[in-house]
Design a protein around this motif. Structure first.
Motif, mmCIF file in Angstrom:
data_model
loop_
_atom_site.group_PDB
_atom_site.id
_atom_site.type_symbol
_atom_site.label_atom_id
_atom_site.label_comp_id
_atom_site.label_asym_id
_atom_site.label_seq_id
_atom_site.Cartn_x
_atom_site.Cartn_y
_atom_site.Cartn_z
ATOM 1 N N GLN A 165 0.828 -1.206 0.000
ATOM 2 C CA GLN A 165 0.000 0.000 0.000
ATOM 3 C C GLN A 165 0.863 1.258 0.000
ATOM 4 N N SER A 166 1.922 1.298 0.847
ATOM 5 C CA SER A 166 2.788 2.483 0.862
ATOM 6 C C SER A 166 3.562 2.606 -0.446
ATOM 7 N N LEU A 167 3.907 1.462 -1.036
ATOM 8 C CA LEU A 167 4.593 1.494 -2.331
ATOM 9 C C LEU A 167 3.662 2.074 -3.397
ATOM 10 N N ARG A 168 2.416 1.639 -3.374
ATOM 11 C CA ARG A 168 1.429 2.070 -4.358
ATOM 12 C C ARG A 168 1.027 3.537 -4.160
ATOM 13 N N LEU A 223 5.528 5.090 -5.510
ATOM 14 C CA LEU A 223 5.400 5.157 -6.969
ATOM 15 C C LEU A 223 4.905 6.507 -7.498
ATOM 16 N N PRO A 224 3.998 7.213 -6.822
ATOM 17 C CA PRO A 224 3.593 8.528 -7.337
ATOM 18 C C PRO A 224 4.582 9.656 -7.021
ATOM 19 N N TYR A 271 2.636 -6.205 -6.702
ATOM 20 C CA TYR A 271 3.808 -5.465 -6.221
ATOM 21 C C TYR A 271 4.850 -6.414 -5.634
ATOM 22 N N THR A 272 4.385 -7.450 -4.955
ATOM 23 C CA THR A 272 5.307 -8.418 -4.361
ATOM 24 C C THR A 272 6.055 -9.193 -5.441
ATOM 25 N N TRP A 273 5.313 -9.792 -6.368
ATOM 26 C CA TRP A 273 5.956 -10.576 -7.426
ATOM 27 C C TRP A 273 6.706 -9.683 -8.409
#
Length: 199
Positions: A52-55, A59-60, A135-137
């Protein structure tokens, strides 16, 4: 730092490469560089990385895309203007390419390790629940691809140049690109300590 010292000493003993005063001076500078790189991270935030934090945060962010642009632009510049002409006369070409590619290795390894379940901080659901699983894979795929490409470039440098030259330069460039790249990707470069990356 210990790996560099070990490689310099063993290449002199087992490969019969000369150990010069400049090699010793280089080891001293490498040690000082490691201290500066570690010191540059004093006081930087260390948020937990989740899908979630990555998304939503990473990333933005502008700093993430600055990192991607710098790495891709650097690779394009080296390959277009320097690679063919200088790759056999200077190990810096292969090692710069390897370090730039390895920036993605460090960033994706940190993501993937953060997503792993106990004893790591992640959760098992990150591997099978959509959209987290993408995101994991995806981080695992980027880790594998960039690690292989980085190692191939490093091995190309080792095929053409002495280990006592390649290894210290690679470790310095890899450490700097890994710390700076991870700091840019995750917004962890804090002033004024980030200025320690300059020396």
């Amino acid at each position: 730092c210990l790996t560099v010292v070990f490689n310099c000493v063993t290449s002199a003993i087992f490969l019969k490469e000369q150990f010069l005063r400049r090699d010793l001076l280089g080891i001293v500078f490498i040690g000082a560089g490691v201290v500066c790189v570690v010191w540059s991270q004093v006081g930087s935030p260390a948020p937990p990385i989740t899908p979630q934090s990555l998304r939503e945060d990473v990333l933005p962010s502008a700093s993430f895309w600055i990192l991607v642009g710098l790495v891709m632009g650097g690779l394009a510049f080296i390959y277009a203007f320097l690679h063919e002409q200088y790759r056999l006369s200077s190990c810096w070409i292969y090692l710069a390419e390897s370090s730039l590619v390895s920036t993605f290795t460090v960033v994706s390894a940190r993501c993937f390790a953060s997503f792993l379940p106990y004893p790591m901080p992640g959760e098992a659901s990150y591997f099978y629940t959509s959209p987290d699983c993408w995101y994991t894979w995806g981080s695992l795929a980027l880790l594998a691809i960039s690690a292989v490409c980085g190692l191939l470039l490093q091995n190309a440098a080792l095929m053409h140049f002495k280990a006592s030259e390649v290894v210290p330069i690679y470790f310095c460039m890899f450490a700097l690109s890994g710390v700076a790249g991870s700091g840019l990707a995750f917004g962890e470069l804090g002033m004024p300590w980030v200025l320690m990356l300059i020396p």
